[in-house]
Scaffold this motif. Structure first.
Motif, PDB file in Angstrom:
ATOM      1  N   PHE A  88       0.832  -1.195   0.000  1.00 45.58           N
ATOM      2  CA  PHE A  88       0.000   0.000   0.000  1.00 45.58           C
ATOM      3  C   PHE A  88       0.868   1.248   0.000  1.00 45.58           C
ATOM      4  O   PHE A  88       1.779   1.385   0.827  1.00 45.58           O
ATOM      5  N   LEU A  89       0.597   2.149  -0.916  1.00 44.07           N
ATOM      6  CA  LEU A  89       1.204   3.475  -0.904  1.00 44.07           C
ATOM      7  C   LEU A  89       0.241   4.476  -0.281  1.00 44.07           C
ATOM      8  O   LEU A  89       0.663   5.424   0.369  1.00 44.07           O
ATOM      9  N   GLN A  90      -1.064   4.243  -0.512  1.00 46.78           N
ATOM     10  CA  GLN A  90      -2.124   5.015   0.140  1.00 46.78           C
ATOM     11  C   GLN A  90      -3.253   4.045   0.461  1.00 46.78           C
ATOM     12  O   GLN A  90      -3.678   3.276  -0.404  1.00 46.78           O
ATOM     13  N   ASN A  91      -3.720   4.090   1.712  1.00 46.04           N
ATOM     14  CA  ASN A  91      -4.804   3.217   2.147  1.00 46.04           C
ATOM     15  C   ASN A  91      -6.107   3.579   1.449  1.00 46.04           C
ATOM     16  O   ASN A  91      -6.243   4.656   0.865  1.00 46.04           O
ATOM     17  N   PHE A  92      -7.078   2.678   1.557  1.00 46.37           N
ATOM     18  CA  PHE A  92      -8.388   2.900   0.961  1.00 46.37           C
ATOM     19  C   PHE A  92      -8.983   4.215   1.447  1.00 46.37           C
ATOM     20  O   PHE A  92      -8.938   4.528   2.641  1.00 46.37           O
ATOM     21  N   ALA A  93      -9.553   4.966   0.509  1.00 48.92           N
ATOM     22  CA  ALA A  93     -10.174   6.253   0.833  1.00 48.92           C
ATOM     23  C   ALA A  93     -11.280   6.543  -0.168  1.00 48.92           C
ATOM     24  O   ALA A  93     -11.313   5.984  -1.270  1.00 48.92           O
ATOM     25  N   ASP A  94     -12.168   7.431   0.213  1.00 50.11           N
ATOM     26  CA  ASP A  94     -13.217   7.904  -0.682  1.00 50.11           C
ATOM     27  C   ASP A  94     -12.662   9.098  -1.450  1.00 50.11           C
ATOM     28  O   ASP A  94     -12.730  10.230  -0.988  1.00 50.11           O
ATOM     29  N   ILE A  95     -12.102   8.835  -2.613  1.00 54.62           N
ATOM     30  CA  ILE A  95     -11.491   9.896  -3.403  1.00 54.62           C
ATOM     31  C   ILE A  95     -12.532  10.851  -3.978  1.00 54.62           C
ATOM     32  O   ILE A  95     -12.192  11.936  -4.433  1.00 54.62           O
ATOM     33  N   THR A  96     -13.823  10.461  -3.947  1.00 51.25           N
ATOM     34  CA  THR A  96     -14.890  11.314  -4.475  1.00 51.25           C
ATOM     35  C   THR A  96     -15.468  12.223  -3.393  1.00 51.25           C
ATOM     36  O   THR A  96     -16.315  13.046  -3.686  1.00 51.25           O
ATOM     37  N   GLU A  97     -15.012  12.062  -2.156  1.00 44.94           N
ATOM     38  CA  GLU A  97     -15.492  12.845  -1.012  1.00 44.94           C
ATOM     39  C   GLU A  97     -17.024  12.870  -0.937  1.00 44.94           C
ATOM     40  O   GLU A  97     -17.635  13.903  -0.724  1.00 44.94           O
ATOM     41  N   GLY A  98     -17.625  11.703  -1.130  1.00 37.64           N
ATOM     42  CA  GLY A  98     -19.074  11.555  -0.992  1.00 37.64           C
ATOM     43  C   GLY A  98     -19.874  11.791  -2.257  1.00 37.64           C
ATOM     44  O   GLY A  98     -21.070  11.523  -2.283  1.00 37.64           O
ATOM     45  N   MET A  99     -19.243  12.286  -3.302  1.00 33.23           N
ATOM     46  CA  MET A  99     -19.984  12.561  -4.540  1.00 33.23           C
ATOM     47  C   MET A  99     -20.546  11.288  -5.147  1.00 33.23           C
ATOM     48  O   MET A  99     -21.702  11.265  -5.584  1.00 33.23           O
ATOM     49  N   ALA A 100     -19.749  10.228  -5.213  1.00 36.98           N
ATOM     50  CA  ALA A 100     -20.246   8.978  -5.786  1.00 36.98           C
ATOM     51  C   ALA A 100     -21.377   8.422  -4.938  1.00 36.98           C
ATOM     52  O   ALA A 100     -22.391   7.963  -5.466  1.00 36.98           O
ATOM     53  N   ALA A 101     -21.239   8.478  -3.618  1.00 36.26           N
ATOM     54  CA  ALA A 101     -22.287   7.972  -2.723  1.00 36.26           C
ATOM     55  C   ALA A 101     -23.583   8.761  -2.869  1.00 36.26           C
ATOM     56  O   ALA A 101     -24.670   8.223  -2.640  1.00 36.26           O
ATOM     57  N   SER A 102     -23.495  10.031  -3.292  1.00 35.13           N
ATOM     58  CA  SER A 102     -24.709  10.840  -3.468  1.00 35.13           C
ATOM     59  C   SER A 102     -25.582  10.306  -4.597  1.00 35.13           C
ATOM     60  O   SER A 102     -26.758  10.659  -4.688  1.00 35.13           O
ATOM     61  N   LEU A 103     -25.046   9.440  -5.439  1.00 36.30           N
ATOM     62  CA  LEU A 103     -25.819   8.840  -6.523  1.00 36.30           C
ATOM     63  C   LEU A 103     -26.679   7.676  -6.046  1.00 36.30           C
ATOM     64  O   LEU A 103     -27.535   7.203  -6.781  1.00 36.30           O
ATOM     65  N   ASN A 104     -26.458   7.213  -4.822  1.00 34.98           N
ATOM     66  CA  ASN A 104     -27.184   6.064  -4.287  1.00 34.98           C
ATOM     67  C   ASN A 104     -28.623   6.455  -3.991  1.00 34.98           C
ATOM     68  O   ASN A 104     -28.890   7.294  -3.140  1.00 34.98           O
ATOM     69  N   SER A 105     -29.545   5.841  -4.696  1.00 36.11           N
ATOM     70  CA  SER A 105     -30.968   6.091  -4.447  1.00 36.11           C
ATOM     71  C   SER A 105     -31.621   4.845  -3.855  1.00 36.11           C
ATOM     72  O   SER A 105     -32.791   4.590  -4.053  1.00 36.11           O
ATOM     73  N   GLY A 106     -30.841   4.052  -3.122  1.00 38.24           N
ATOM     74  CA  GLY A 106     -31.357   2.858  -2.486  1.00 38.24           C
ATOM     75  C   GLY A 106     -30.854   1.562  -3.092  1.00 38.24           C
ATOM     76  O   GLY A 106     -30.999   0.501  -2.502  1.00 38.24           O
ATOM     77  N   ASN A 107     -30.281   1.643  -4.272  1.00 40.15           N
ATOM     78  CA  ASN A 107     -29.781   0.443  -4.941  1.00 40.15           C
ATOM     79  C   ASN A 107     -28.262   0.398  -5.022  1.00 40.15           C
ATOM     80  O   ASN A 107     -27.713  -0.466  -5.675  1.00 40.15           O
ATOM     81  N   GLY A 108     -27.597   1.350  -4.408  1.00 38.85           N
ATOM     82  CA  GLY A 108     -26.146   1.374  -4.415  1.00 38.85           C
ATOM     83  C   GLY A 108     -25.579   2.246  -5.516  1.00 38.85           C
ATOM     84  O   GLY A 108     -26.303   2.862  -6.294  1.00 38.85           O
ATOM     85  N   PHE A 109     -24.259   2.312  -5.554  1.00 39.59           N
ATOM     86  CA  PHE A 109     -23.545   3.099  -6.543  1.00 39.59           C
ATOM     87  C   PHE A 109     -22.224   2.400  -6.827  1.00 39.59           C
ATOM     88  O   PHE A 109     -21.791   1.535  -6.075  1.00 39.59           O
ATOM     89  N   GLN A 110     -21.591   2.767  -7.917  1.00 41.89           N
ATOM     90  CA  GLN A 110     -20.307   2.166  -8.268  1.00 41.89           C
ATOM     91  C   GLN A 110     -19.387   3.195  -8.891  1.00 41.89           C
ATOM     92  O   GLN A 110     -19.838   4.078  -9.619  1.00 41.89           O
ATOM     93  N   ILE A 111     -18.095   3.046  -8.601  1.00 40.27           N
ATOM     94  CA  ILE A 111     -17.061   3.748  -9.347  1.00 40.27           C
ATOM     95  C   ILE A 111     -16.673   2.786 -10.464  1.00 40.27           C
ATOM     96  O   ILE A 111     -16.168   1.708 -10.214  1.00 40.27           O
ATOM     97  N   ASN A 112     -16.969   3.174 -11.681  1.00 41.47           N
ATOM     98  CA  ASN A 112     -16.758   2.275 -12.824  1.00 41.47           C
ATOM     99  C   ASN A 112     -15.481   2.522 -13.582  1.00 41.47           C
ATOM    100  O   ASN A 112     -15.027   1.647 -14.315  1.00 41.47           O
ATOM    101  N   GLY A 113     -14.911   3.698 -13.468  1.00 44.64           N
ATOM    102  CA  GLY A 113     -13.718   3.985 -14.236  1.00 44.64           C
ATOM    103  C   GLY A 113     -12.738   4.831 -13.454  1.00 44.64           C
ATOM    104  O   GLY A 113     -13.133   5.672 -12.661  1.00 44.64           O
ATOM    105  N   LEU A 114     -11.451   4.571 -13.658  1.00 46.86           N
ATOM    106  CA  LEU A 114     -10.373   5.371 -13.099  1.00 46.86           C
ATOM    107  C   LEU A 114      -9.347   5.595 -14.203  1.00 46.86           C
ATOM    108  O   LEU A 114      -9.083   4.690 -14.997  1.00 46.86           O
ATOM    109  N   ALA A 115      -8.767   6.773 -14.226  1.00 49.10           N
ATOM    110  CA  ALA A 115      -7.677   7.048 -15.168  1.00 49.10           C
ATOM    111  C   ALA A 115      -6.772   8.100 -14.549  1.00 49.10           C
ATOM    112  O   ALA A 115      -7.248   9.123 -14.063  1.00 49.10           O
ATOM    113  N   TYR A 116      -5.478   7.827 -14.556  1.00 52.95           N
ATOM    114  CA  TYR A 116      -4.498   8.821 -14.123  1.00 52.95           C
ATOM    115  C   TYR A 116      -4.028   9.582 -15.355  1.00 52.95           C
ATOM    116  O   TYR A 116      -3.724   8.986 -16.389  1.00 52.95           O
TER     117      TYR A 116
END
Length: 179
Positions: A88-116
């Motif tokens: 580990f260089l950086q431990n697990f974290a919410d890199i979206t600072e809650g933005m992705a979780a704000s999409l949850n309308s009861g059925n969950g949410f997903q981070i589908n893509g990452l790109a550096y």
């Protein structure tokens, strides 16, 4: 008849003969804080500048960790247990600072893509770009789905959620494409 364009397409597609196995390594089984890699890895991004990979952890958590890239070994020679393990260089974290979780309308949410991407235009540093979506968007709600975070997970300074264009549902995989 289409045969010429089909032939050109086949020539431009990546062929098995162009792929070369360089080895494999394992992700850490424990550590890294609030998540784990089991039932994870849905999205990942290479940061060649830092010789690291960003990986989404367990599907229920949708947290991202950064791990080192150890020397790959041939699994057919050393076996799975003999492979080098990333750190580990950086431990697990919410890199979206809650933005992705704000999409949850009861059925969950997903981070589908990452790109550096390294610094672009007037930026001073590289960023981690991501896509997120409602897990089961049965009502077809049009959300912003794209965001960007700084590379320091302790202070990701998340920005987004953006639309590429109105009515375009594009929260899938993202990647850099060489020029």
């Amino acid at each position: 008849d289409g045969s010429e364009s089909s032939s050109n397409l086949e020539k431009s597609l990546l062929q098995m003969s162009q792929l070369h196995y360089v080895g494999a390594f394992r992700l850490p089984r424990v550590g890294g804080g609030a998540s784990r890699f089991g039932y994870g890895g849905w999205a990942l991004a290479l940061n060649a500048d830092a010789s690291s990979i960003y990986v989404v952890g367990h599907d229920n958590d949708q947290l991202v960790a950064e791990v080192s890239i150890p020397t790959p070994l041939d699994h057919t020679t050393v076996g799975i247990a003999g492979l080098n393990t990333a750190s580990f260089l950086q431990n697990f974290a919410d890199i979206t600072e809650g933005m992705a979780a704000s999409l949850n309308s009861g059925n969950g949410f997903q981070i589908n893509g990452l790109a550096y991407l390294p610094a672009q235009g007037s930026q001073n540093a590289g960023h981690l770009y991501w896509t997120a979506r409602r897990y089961y968007n049965v009502n077809g709600v049009e959300d912003g789905r794209h965001g960007m975070s700084d590379l320091n997970f302790a202070a990701p300074n998340a920005q987004g959620l953006w639309h590429l264009t109105p009515n375009m549902r594009s929260a899938g995989y993202i990647m850099t494409i060489p020029e």
